[in-house]
Design an enzyme around this catalytic site. Structure first.
Site, mmCIF file in Angstrom:
data_model
loop_
_atom_site.group_PDB
_atom_site.id
_atom_site.type_symbol
_atom_site.label_atom_id
_atom_site.label_comp_id
_atom_site.label_asym_id
_atom_site.label_seq_id
_atom_site.Cartn_x
_atom_site.Cartn_y
_atom_site.Cartn_z
ATOM 1 N N ASP A 17 10.106 8.941 3.838
ATOM 2 C CA ASP A 17 9.138 9.878 3.274
ATOM 3 C C ASP A 17 7.744 9.373 3.643
ATOM 4 O O ASP A 17 7.461 8.182 3.509
ATOM 5 C CB ASP A 17 9.294 9.946 1.751
ATOM 6 C CG ASP A 17 8.259 10.837 1.088
ATOM 7 O OD1 ASP A 17 8.337 12.063 1.297
ATOM 8 O OD2 ASP A 17 7.388 10.314 0.361
ATOM 9 N N ASP B 19 3.683 9.616 2.946
ATOM 10 C CA ASP B 19 2.664 10.042 1.990
ATOM 11 C C ASP B 19 1.296 9.581 2.501
ATOM 12 O O ASP B 19 0.718 8.617 2.001
ATOM 13 C CB ASP B 19 2.963 9.464 0.607
ATOM 14 C CG ASP B 19 2.003 9.964 -0.466
ATOM 15 O OD1 ASP B 19 1.183 10.845 -0.159
ATOM 16 O OD2 ASP B 19 2.067 9.461 -1.602
#
Length: 375
Positions: free
Chosen positions: A138, A140
């Site tokens: 992920d 970010d």
């Protein structure tokens, strides 16, 4: 004896079939993704209700010298092992590393600036997945081509390099899939603002992605005024107030399929002192920020207590507290607003919901509400 063994085999087969069938029925239709903060040190994984989640994003992995880096190897490696053990309770649970975050996004721009640096970054990210038997990456990045935290490096080229970063990551994950014979995920937490969309190529990068988690929180009021921070809809008289609904519409218009979008819920409140008590502080000038706190704390010690009165903005679908004597407003998420977000996910056929951060609500008031409404 043979008859007994045959009967035993039939019973065993029936039980296995029944268990598998029952388990399949319980498998969640929607994504329920929790960010879990490993940056604090060891995670109390025994307090995580794994059955109510589909994914855990481990926050955070740092970016240094074009590499994804575990900054505290001892606690990170222990946390990965303990998080993987949650799969004994929920075999469908998937664990991802989340790279960056507000405090560790300063080096993204340099890390993805050239084909060589992007390859280094992608390989080092996937190497962590490989080494600790995790399920995906992920990203970010707060924020490409825009200022995030003071001191962050950002440049116009980030717009295209953001896309190329995901391409490189997807290619590395594809190779890992061939190596391991199973699927690995690529996701991103993205800013909810129109400026984030303007500084990225969401339509071009989304084919590389499994899910895109829109951070539909930390909005606040416009031009230094007090406002909701995780409201579902707009409010007041302005037509351009930030809201989860507007963010979702903007990302879909930019080319992101609804089926890949995760809607963000905030398990924490944000507080501001307003200049006046007019309209319970909403829309008034901000004097200063004050601590909000996690939802369990808010519910147990501040809602309709200690000078704070609870209000509900029906237009925004958002609760807030206001202390008339201190002029402090606290904006937050509660069971009702989370339920409304779950209904929104279903109505608009989104992928599901995610939240920051699991341990902001240790009594699980909000995760229980999500579990009841997104089955």
């Amino acid at each position: 004896m043979k008859s007994f063994l045959r009967l035993l085999l039939l019973i065993t087969a029936f039980c296995c079939f029944h268990f598998t069938d029952t388990f399949a029925q319980k498998k969640k239709k929607y994504v329920v993704n929790a960010y879990v903060g490993g940056f604090r040190g060891l995670v109390n994984t025994e307090e995580i209700d794994a059955d109510k989640l589909t994914h855990i994003n481990y926050a955070f992995v740092n970016v240094q010298d074009s590499l994804a880096v575990l900054t505290n190897l001892a606690t990170d490696s222990t946390n990965f092992r303990k998080l993987n053990e949650l799969k004994l309770k929920n075999p469908d649970l998937q664990i991802l590393i989340s790279i960056g975050g507000w405090a560790w996004s300063e080096n993204f721009s340099d890390a993805v600036l050239t084909p060589t640096s992007r390859l280094l970054f992608a390989k080092s990210s996937v190497d962590i997945i490989r080494q600790y038997n995790l399920d995906g990456v992920d990203i970010d990045w707060e924020y490409p081509a825009m200022r995030g935290e003071e001191g962050n490096v950002f440049r116009p080229e980030d717009k295209q390099n953001f896309t190329l970063m995901f391409k490189a990551l997807r290619e590395e994950l594809n190779m890992l899939e061939k190596e391991k014979g199973r699927k690995f995920l690529l996701t991103a937490a993205v800013g909810g603002s129109k400026s984030f969309i303007d500084n990225t190529e969401m339509g071009l990068l989304q084919p590389y992605m499994d899910y895109i988690f829109i951070m539909t929180y930390d909005y606040g009021g416009k031009n230094g005024t007090v406002g909701h921070h995780t409201n579902l809809y707009g409010y007041g008289n302005s037509s351009d107030v930030s809201s989860a609904d507007q963010s979702v519409k903007n990302f879909i218009a930019a080319g992101v399929p609804a089926s890949k979008i995760g809607l963000g819920a905030a398990f924490y409140g944000k507080g501001w002192e307003a200049e006046t008590g007019k309209n319970n502080g909403l829309g008034e000038k901000r004097i200063k920020s004050v601590p909000g706190g996690g939802y369990s704390k808010l519910k147990d010690s501040l809602i309709n207590q200690n000078g704070y009165k609870k209000y509900y903005d029906k237009k925004a679908r958002a609760p807030y507290l206001f202390n008339d004597s201190t002029k402090v407003l606290i904006t937050y998420e509660d069971e009702k607003s989370v339920k409304d977000k779950c209904k929104y996910v279903k109505k608009h056929k989104l992928a599901g919901i995610f939240f920051w951060e699991y341990f902001n609500d240790p009594k699980e008031y909000l995760i229980n509400e999500i579990s009841r409404n997104l089955d």
